[in-house]
Design a protein around this motif. Structure first.
Motif, PDB file in Angstrom:
ATOM      1  N   ALA A 123       7.205   2.266 -10.985  1.00 26.31           N
ATOM      2  CA  ALA A 123       7.800   3.113 -12.022  1.00 26.31           C
ATOM      3  C   ALA A 123       8.668   4.209 -11.426  1.00 26.31           C
ATOM      4  N   SER A 173      11.438   3.777  -9.692  1.00 25.12           N
ATOM      5  CA  SER A 173      12.821   3.378  -9.986  1.00 25.12           C
ATOM      6  C   SER A 173      13.840   4.092  -9.103  1.00 25.12           C
ATOM      7  N   GLU A 192       4.135  -2.999  -9.969  1.00 22.88           N
ATOM      8  CA  GLU A 192       4.858  -2.195 -10.941  1.00 22.88           C
ATOM      9  C   GLU A 192       5.308  -0.915 -10.242  1.00 22.88           C
ATOM     10  N   ASP A 214       5.320   6.265  -7.689  1.00 24.28           N
ATOM     11  CA  ASP A 214       4.487   5.741  -8.774  1.00 24.28           C
ATOM     12  C   ASP A 214       4.378   4.237  -8.565  1.00 24.28           C
TER      13      ASP A 214
END
Length: 223
Positions: free
Chosen positions: A101, A103, A99, A110
């Motif tokens: 985060a 972006s 994951e 993150d």
């Protein structure tokens, strides 16, 4: 009242200091392996780095077997750098849940990653430095085990890095039917997300309080 508010907080059971953070562990038989000073290189700033302190702890079971090994790295002191540009990405790998985060943002990192089946051979190949450090102390959780890593960094150099090698019995409840088998992975996912949330919150706390969430399945005799 003012004096009481300024008084240092009393140390709690299973609480340890690592860098600027107060690390609170879930109940259990934890062994503290102490701290080491480390640095985190900053590719965006040639020769630049962030000073960290690492603390490693081991969770033992009823027979002193190793159930989990946890390493937490945080800033040695308060954030005194100017704005930090974070580069790189959240590495993806076959068989690993990732994951990211971040972006694509360059003002934070993150990155949450989980390898559900992480034996010694996989650790030696993909987490070689830490695996060698643990092997020198003959530490490895019972198999099968999962590996979780999380990195969170923000401006001014705030950074938390977590590595956890955890026996699956603490993350995955026993299953007795097809439905329970299909949803058995949810507690582990929820735990990793709670771990990441606690790490993020710690950077905004004045005393860096970082509370590791309880494992989904309490430590106890293996069936």
């Amino acid at each position: 009242m003012a004096l009481g508010a300024c008084a240092p907080l009393e140390r709690q059971p299973n609480e340890y200091q690592v860098g600027r953070s107060r690390l609170n562990l879930p109940a259990g038989d934890w062994e503290d392996l102490g701290t080491t000073d480390t640095v985190y290189p900053l590719p965006s700033q040639p020769g630049g780095s962030i000073a960290l302190q690492a603390r490693t702890l081991v969770l033992h079971g009823p027979k002193k077997e190793v159930l989990a090994v946890l390493r937490v790295q945080t800033n040695r002191g308060n954030f005194e750098r100017e704005d930090v540009l974070w580069t790189g990405n959240c590495p993806r790998q076959q068989g690993m849940d990732v994951e990211d985060a971040r972006s694509g943002s360059n003002v934070r990192v993150d990155c949450l990653r989980m390898k559900r089946w992480a034996d010694g051979a996989w650790m030696d190949k993909y987490q070689s430095e830490w695996a060698q450090w643990l092997a020198g102390r003959k530490l490895a959780p019972l198999q099968p085990a999962s590996y979780i890593s999380y990195r969170y960094g923000m401006d001014r150099g705030a950074l938390v890095v977590v590595d956890a090698w955890v026996v699956q019995n603490l993350l995955r409840p026993p299953t007795r039917n097809n439905h329970e088998f299909l949803v058995a992975g949810r507690p582990a996912k929820a735990w990793t997300e709670a771990l990441a949330q606690a790490a993020r919150q710690s950077t905004g706390m004045m005393d860096g309080t970082f509370t590791i969430p309880p494992f989904p399945v309490p430590a106890g005799p293996r069936s």
